[in-house]
Design a protein around this motif. Sequence first.
Motif, short mmCIF file in Angstrom:
data_model
loop_
_atom_site.label_atom_id
_atom_site.label_comp_id
_atom_site.label_asym_id
_atom_site.label_seq_id
_atom_site.Cartn_x
_atom_site.Cartn_y
_atom_site.Cartn_z
N THR A 198 1.76 9.49 -5.48
CA THR A 198 0.87 10.60 -5.10
C THR A 198 1.51 11.46 -4.02
O THR A 198 1.46 12.70 -4.08
CB THR A 198 -0.47 10.04 -4.61
N VAL A 199 2.09 10.80 -3.02
CA VAL A 199 2.75 11.55 -1.95
C VAL A 199 3.90 12.38 -2.48
O VAL A 199 4.08 13.54 -2.11
CB VAL A 199 3.24 10.58 -0.84
N ALA A 200 4.68 11.79 -3.41
CA ALA A 200 5.80 12.53 -3.99
C ALA A 200 5.32 13.74 -4.77
O ALA A 200 5.92 14.83 -4.70
CB ALA A 200 6.61 11.60 -4.89
N ALA A 201 4.22 13.58 -5.53
CA ALA A 201 3.69 14.71 -6.30
C ALA A 201 3.18 15.81 -5.38
O ALA A 201 3.40 17.00 -5.63
CB ALA A 201 2.57 14.22 -7.22
N TRP B 117 6.94 22.00 -1.25
CA TRP B 117 8.02 22.93 -1.51
C TRP B 117 7.50 24.37 -1.58
O TRP B 117 8.14 25.30 -1.06
CB TRP B 117 8.75 22.56 -2.79
N THR B 118 6.34 24.56 -2.21
CA THR B 118 5.73 25.89 -2.26
C THR B 118 5.40 26.40 -0.88
O THR B 118 5.61 27.59 -0.57
CB THR B 118 4.46 25.85 -3.13
N LEU B 119 4.88 25.52 -0.04
CA LEU B 119 4.55 25.92 1.33
C LEU B 119 5.80 26.30 2.11
O LEU B 119 5.80 27.27 2.88
CB LEU B 119 3.80 24.78 2.03
N PRO C 170 0.81 -1.23 0.00
CA PRO C 170 0.00 0.00 0.00
C PRO C 170 0.84 1.27 0.00
O PRO C 170 0.49 2.25 -0.67
CB PRO C 170 -0.82 -0.12 1.29
N TYR C 171 1.96 1.25 0.71
CA TYR C 171 2.81 2.44 0.76
C TYR C 171 3.48 2.68 -0.60
O TYR C 171 3.65 3.84 -1.01
CB TYR C 171 3.88 2.27 1.84
#
Length: 326
Positions: free
Chosen positions: A44-47, A54-56, A37-38
């Motif tokens: 998705t987590v990487a995206a 990074w923007t935050l 599952p991971y």
Amino acid sequence: MSAQIEEAAATGPAPRIGKGGAPPPRRGRGRGAGSVPYLLILPTVAAVVLLLGWTLVKNGLLSFQNLNKRQLIQRVTEWTGVDNYDTVLRSSEFWHVTGRSVVFTAANVVLIMAVGCLIGLLLARLGTKLRLLLSLGLVLAWAMPVVAATTVFQWLFDQRFGVVNYVLDALGWHSMAGYNWTSGQLSTFFVITVLIVWQSVPFVAINLYAATTTIPKELYEAASLDGAGTWKQFTSVTFPFLKPFFLATTFLEVIWVFKAFTQVFAINEGGPDRLTETLPVYAFQEGMGSQHFGMGAAISILTIVILLALTAYYLRLVLKQEEDEL
């Protein structure tokens, strides 16, 4: 005896039985299955981390800087610590905008949930053809881009050529013939609220109708035999069964309305006299409009903190509901 041995050899070894008669766990199989599952959610987590994280981080770093035109031209980084946050939190304007944003969000969410639930229940009672027609209209309203929908509402409420003023004038309200809907705070908020409710109702209505299809019909039949009317069936059957849906949908609508920027800014840019600014518009005006980019970043971070507080409150409600059900 030899016949029994031959039969056992033909059929293979007898199955092993574990405790309680259950088959024993198979060894050597499923190793590494816990990590599957991971691995599936890793892209998705990487995206999300790449596009949002990074923007935050950059926005957070900017909130601790004094950045305006001079710093941009000279390419100088001036770290000011928490001065931006201190200035914002000491500003009465920030708290006025925060209170206005909360009231604006609450009013919109109440209207969205009320109208959306009524339409969703109507979909459940309509025939196939009418339900399909209404669902198609809801999907088209929902699929319309935000900027396009905002432009249409600007035309509808235009002072000189707007359809709304023309219809009101034709119905006898002649004073509305040339009414400027964006000249006052309440009238501007009225236009924005109608726009946001119109865009949000399809999501609530379609999801509510889909959720009602999962309710067993036997519950309604039993309630009807007990003499329950439409309202009693809703309060005793529909609402308790769909309570998790109401909580989740209300929470999503709170987030969506609270961070609404395009509708508020495009209608009148937070005017008149900045009286219709919500926190996202206020952050934009302070950052891009006034060229105080660090200040705007600090306001946006505080907006995120408020949303996180709302998220924590929602999770607390969900956990409490699960405990009550147990």
